[in-house]
Design a protein around this motif. Structure first.
Motif, PDB file in Angstrom:
ATOM      1  N   MET A 144      13.551  20.745  62.215  1.00  0.00           N
ATOM      2  CA  MET A 144      13.259  20.361  63.581  1.00  0.00           C
ATOM      3  C   MET A 144      12.290  21.377  64.191  1.00  0.00           C
ATOM      4  N   ASN A 145      11.420  20.878  65.020  1.00  0.00           N
ATOM      5  CA  ASN A 145      10.475  21.743  65.714  1.00  0.00           C
ATOM      6  C   ASN A 145      11.155  22.453  66.874  1.00  0.00           C
ATOM      7  N   LYS A 146      10.673  23.635  67.195  1.00  0.00           N
ATOM      8  CA  LYS A 146      11.231  24.393  68.326  1.00  0.00           C
ATOM      9  C   LYS A 146      10.846  23.761  69.654  1.00  0.00           C
ATOM     10  N   LYS A 147       9.704  23.031  69.671  1.00  0.00           N
ATOM     11  CA  LYS A 147       9.230  22.358  70.879  1.00  0.00           C
ATOM     12  C   LYS A 147       8.759  20.961  70.528  1.00  0.00           C
ATOM     13  N   GLU A 148       9.015  20.037  71.422  1.00  0.00           N
ATOM     14  CA  GLU A 148       8.518  18.665  71.282  1.00  0.00           C
ATOM     15  C   GLU A 148       7.947  18.254  72.635  1.00  0.00           C
ATOM     16  N   THR A 149       6.707  17.778  72.644  1.00  0.00           N
ATOM     17  CA  THR A 149       6.099  17.310  73.889  1.00  0.00           C
ATOM     18  C   THR A 149       6.006  15.793  73.848  1.00  0.00           C
ATOM     19  N   ILE A 150       6.624  15.172  74.844  1.00  0.00           N
ATOM     20  CA  ILE A 150       6.663  13.714  74.959  1.00  0.00           C
ATOM     21  C   ILE A 150       6.183  13.346  76.359  1.00  0.00           C
ATOM     22  N   ASN A 151       5.148  12.529  76.458  1.00  0.00           N
ATOM     23  CA  ASN A 151       4.611  12.077  77.749  1.00  0.00           C
ATOM     24  C   ASN A 151       4.341  13.235  78.712  1.00  0.00           C
ATOM     25  N   GLY A 152       3.881  14.362  78.181  1.00  0.00           N
ATOM     26  CA  GLY A 152       3.545  15.506  79.016  1.00  0.00           C
ATOM     27  C   GLY A 152       4.700  16.436  79.342  1.00  0.00           C
ATOM     28  N   TYR A 153       5.906  16.110  78.905  1.00  0.00           N
ATOM     29  CA  TYR A 153       7.090  16.949  79.124  1.00  0.00           C
ATOM     30  C   TYR A 153       7.388  17.701  77.826  1.00  0.00           C
ATOM     31  N   THR A 154       7.582  19.008  77.923  1.00  0.00           N
ATOM     32  CA  THR A 154       7.871  19.817  76.746  1.00  0.00           C
ATOM     33  C   THR A 154       9.348  20.153  76.689  1.00  0.00           C
ATOM     34  N   PHE A 155       9.996  19.667  75.651  1.00  0.00           N
ATOM     35  CA  PHE A 155      11.415  19.930  75.406  1.00  0.00           C
ATOM     36  C   PHE A 155      11.504  21.090  74.431  1.00  0.00           C
ATOM     37  N   LYS A 156      12.329  22.079  74.765  1.00  0.00           N
ATOM     38  CA  LYS A 156      12.510  23.243  73.897  1.00  0.00           C
ATOM     39  C   LYS A 156      13.892  23.204  73.267  1.00  0.00           C
ATOM     40  N   LEU A 157      13.933  23.487  71.966  1.00  0.00           N
ATOM     41  CA  LEU A 157      15.193  23.549  71.241  1.00  0.00           C
ATOM     42  C   LEU A 157      15.876  24.866  71.595  1.00  0.00           C
ATOM     43  N   THR A 158      17.152  24.816  71.960  1.00  0.00           N
ATOM     44  CA  THR A 158      17.881  26.038  72.292  1.00  0.00           C
ATOM     45  C   THR A 158      18.021  26.905  71.045  1.00  0.00           C
ATOM     46  N   ASP A 159      18.242  28.200  71.256  1.00  0.00           N
ATOM     47  CA  ASP A 159      18.341  29.142  70.135  1.00  0.00           C
ATOM     48  C   ASP A 159      19.428  28.766  69.140  1.00  0.00           C
ATOM     49  N   ASP A 160      20.520  28.167  69.632  1.00  0.00           N
ATOM     50  CA  ASP A 160      21.611  27.773  68.740  1.00  0.00           C
ATOM     51  C   ASP A 160      21.371  26.416  68.080  1.00  0.00           C
ATOM     52  N   GLY A 161      20.271  25.733  68.469  1.00  0.00           N
ATOM     53  CA  GLY A 161      19.920  24.453  67.866  1.00  0.00           C
ATOM     54  C   GLY A 161      20.801  23.296  68.265  1.00  0.00           C
ATOM     55  N   GLU A 162      21.553  23.453  69.373  1.00  0.00           N
ATOM     56  CA  GLU A 162      22.473  22.391  69.787  1.00  0.00           C
ATOM     57  C   GLU A 162      21.799  21.280  70.579  1.00  0.00           C
ATOM     58  N   PHE A 163      20.714  21.593  71.290  1.00  0.00           N
ATOM     59  CA  PHE A 163      20.032  20.556  72.054  1.00  0.00           C
ATOM     60  C   PHE A 163      18.623  20.983  72.448  1.00  0.00           C
ATOM     61  N   TYR A 164      17.807  19.960  72.757  1.00  0.00           N
ATOM     62  CA  TYR A 164      16.505  20.157  73.368  1.00  0.00           C
ATOM     63  C   TYR A 164      16.709  20.051  74.876  1.00  0.00           C
ATOM     64  N   GLU A 165      15.961  20.846  75.651  1.00  0.00           N
ATOM     65  CA  GLU A 165      16.087  20.789  77.093  1.00  0.00           C
ATOM     66  C   GLU A 165      14.720  20.858  77.752  1.00  0.00           C
ATOM     67  N   CYS A 166      14.650  20.255  78.939  1.00  0.00           N
ATOM     68  CA  CYS A 166      13.431  20.278  79.731  1.00  0.00           C
ATOM     69  C   CYS A 166      13.850  20.136  81.194  1.00  0.00           C
ATOM     70  N   ARG A 167      13.162  20.847  82.066  1.00  0.00           N
ATOM     71  CA  ARG A 167      13.492  20.773  83.487  1.00  0.00           C
ATOM     72  C   ARG A 167      12.381  20.071  84.241  1.00  0.00           C
ATOM     73  N   GLY A 168      12.785  19.106  85.059  1.00  0.00           N
ATOM     74  CA  GLY A 168      11.846  18.384  85.907  1.00  0.00           C
ATOM     75  C   GLY A 168      12.217  18.565  87.362  1.00  0.00           C
ATOM     76  N   GLU A 169      11.667  17.721  88.196  1.00  0.00           N
ATOM     77  CA  GLU A 169      11.980  17.766  89.618  1.00  0.00           C
ATOM     78  C   GLU A 169      13.409  17.293  89.858  1.00  0.00           C
ATOM     79  N   VAL A 170      14.002  17.792  90.929  1.00  0.00           N
ATOM     80  CA  VAL A 170      15.325  17.318  91.328  1.00  0.00           C
ATOM     81  C   VAL A 170      15.115  16.055  92.154  1.00  0.00           C
ATOM     82  N   CYS A 171      15.729  14.964  91.739  1.00  0.00           N
ATOM     83  CA  CYS A 171      15.638  13.685  92.440  1.00  0.00           C
ATOM     84  C   CYS A 171      17.043  13.276  92.882  1.00  0.00           C
ATOM     85  N   TYR A 172      17.102  12.326  93.808  1.00  0.00           N
ATOM     86  CA  TYR A 172      18.392  11.879  94.343  1.00  0.00           C
ATOM     87  C   TYR A 172      18.460  10.360  94.348  1.00  0.00           C
TER      88      TYR A 172
END
Length: 74
Positions: free
Chosen positions: A1-29
């Motif tokens: 698995m790659n450490k980073k994946e960019t999808i539609n302009g959003y970059t997801f980073k794999l956590t150091d433990d390899g448990e999940f990819y994460e990305c932070r966007g705007e807070v919406c309601y």
């Protein structure tokens, strides 16, 4: 698995433990003023999920507070 994946302009980073990819966007309601993920980021997370599942990696999409979206690997 790659450490980073960019999808539609959003970059997801794999956590150091390899448990999940994460990305932070705007807070919406939503209509009830509950936090929800940014719509474009949410769609990108599902595309990443599809890509990982095609590679035989079981995963699911979720979100937490402050605009974070995760693609959790099982």
């Amino acid at each position: 698995m790659n450490k980073k994946e960019t999808i539609n302009g959003y970059t997801f980073k794999l956590t150091d433990d390899g448990e999940f990819y994460e990305c932070r966007g705007e807070v919406c309601y939503d209509d009830e003023h509950d936090e929800m993920p940014e719509p474009g980021l949410w769609k990108a997370a599902y595309k990443l999920k599809e890509q990982l599942m095609e590679d035989g990696i079981k995963c699911n999409v979720g979100h937490s507070e402050k605009g974070w979206v995760e693609v959790v690997i099982y």
